[in-house]
Design a protein around this motif. Structure first.
Motif, PDB file in Angstrom:
ATOM      1  N   SER A  82       0.755  -1.021  -0.049  1.00 27.45           N
ATOM      2  CA  SER A  82       0.318   0.057   0.133  1.00 27.45           C
ATOM      3  C   SER A  82       0.822   1.538  -0.414  1.00 27.45           C
ATOM      4  O   SER A  82       1.662   1.015   0.499  1.00 27.45           O
ATOM      5  CB  SER A  82      -1.063  -0.244   1.125  1.00 27.45           C
ATOM      6  OG  SER A  82      -0.321  -0.372   2.597  1.00 27.45           O
ATOM      7  N   SER A  83       0.335   2.633  -0.749  1.00 27.95           N
ATOM      8  CA  SER A  83       1.563   3.539  -0.395  1.00 27.95           C
ATOM      9  C   SER A  83       0.125   4.328   0.039  1.00 27.95           C
ATOM     10  O   SER A  83      -0.959   4.731  -0.799  1.00 27.95           O
ATOM     11  CB  SER A  83       2.056   3.854  -2.183  1.00 27.95           C
ATOM     12  OG  SER A  83       0.444   4.333  -2.437  1.00 27.95           O
ATOM     13  N   GLU A  86       2.285   9.861   3.854  1.00 30.33           N
ATOM     14  CA  GLU A  86       2.530   9.333   5.317  1.00 30.33           C
ATOM     15  C   GLU A  86       2.928   9.949   6.426  1.00 30.33           C
ATOM     16  O   GLU A  86       2.661   9.843   7.784  1.00 30.33           O
ATOM     17  CB  GLU A  86       4.144   9.182   4.789  1.00 30.33           C
ATOM     18  CG  GLU A  86       4.513   7.747   3.531  1.00 30.33           C
ATOM     19  CD  GLU A  86       4.036   6.138   4.023  1.00 30.33           C
ATOM     20  OE1 GLU A  86       4.469   5.729   5.397  1.00 30.33           O
ATOM     21  OE2 GLU A  86       3.268   5.449   3.590  1.00 30.33           O
TER      22      GLU A  86
END
Ligand SMILES: Nc1ncnc2c1ncn2[C@@H]1O[C@H](COP(=O)(O)OP(=O)(O)OP(=O)(O)O)[C@@H](O)[C@H]1O
Length: 235
Positions: A82-83, A86
């Motif tokens: 998953s991205s 962040e």
């Protein structure tokens, strides 16, 4: 509910999907299995519109999805890797997704079962691999989609979380959804999937009901049944 017809996809000289014909009905949970590089993720991505097939058609409820994007609101996807932004916290990511997506009803069963509200303030970059997987699972189910595509869903989850996700998958197939799961851990698919589609070198080697596979091989466990099939050079 979903049908792949004569699907081909080539990457350079590699024929990643080679004349795939598969049809999956609602209310079923289907395992897509096969060795590394056999084309499972490419097949999933072509359903999600992330890979465009060179030839063939994919239909969702009898309408072609190629060149269309509205159908995507009906598919929940849990990726292998998953991205996320962040620096955003879990709750910011969930709120952002709610802002972006159109939905009638939220399904927060997994959010509660995984106790995500207690972690809501944590930035994504600080999460353990398993917690990231939990966020991905929650997002896949959150918008109550008719189809769930789960790529290695239990990889990285502890046994308790894995069990919670498996129970949810069973419940949602009973509720009429189609769940497509890729996994290399066949033992986790026992009692979970109704059908198995086995890919090798971009081709469908077979697509069978688990009950038929068990009857043909005399083996109850998927891992043993699959071993029998391999020994026999495919059924
Ligand atoms: N974008 C791409 N460009 C070039 N080759 C690709 C691309 N995506 C996939 N491939 C190749 O296509 C083949 C099928 O890959 P795919 O990821 O679909 O396999 P998989 O069955 O999901 O494998 P795994 O079990 O390792 O996840 C592999 O040989 C892979 O290297």
């Amino acid at each position: 509910m979903i049908r792949f017809t004569n699907i081909y996809k080539r990457f350079g000289r590699l024929q990643a999907l080679d004349n795939i014909n598969l049809s999956f009905p609602a209310s079923k949970s289907v395992a897509l299995i096969g060795p590394n590089g056999s084309g499972k993720t490419t097949l999933i991505k072509s359903l999600l519109g992330m890979v465009v097939p060179d030839k063939g058609d994919i239909t969702f409820k009898d309408s072609s999805i190629l060149g269309s994007c509205d159908y995507r609101a009906n598919i929940g996807y849990m990726p292998q890797i998953s991205s996320y932004p962040e620096n955003m916290t879990i709750s910011q990511v969930m709120e952002m997704m709610k802002d972006i997506r159109q939905y009638n009803k939220l399904d927060e069963d997994l959010v509660k079962a995984f106790k995500l509200p207690q972690l809501a303030g944590k930035p994504m970059r600080t999460l353990s691999g398993g917690t990231r997987q939990k966020v991905s699972a929650c997002l896949a189910f959150l918008f109550n989609p008719e189809v769930l595509v789960l790529d290695e869903p239990t990889a990285g989850l502890d046994p308790v979380a894995s069990g919670i996700l498996q129970d949810k998958i069973l419940q949602e197939t009973k509720n009429g959804k189609l769940v497509l799961i890729t996994s290399h851990i066949l033992s986790e698919l026992d009692d979970l999937v109704d059908e198995v589609a086995y890919l090798q070198d971009g081709k469908v080697q077979f697509h069978k009901q688990v009950a038929a596979l068990q009857a043909e091989t005399g083996e109850q466990k998927l891992v043993r049944a699959m071993a029998r099939v391999m020994e026999n050079g495919g059924l």
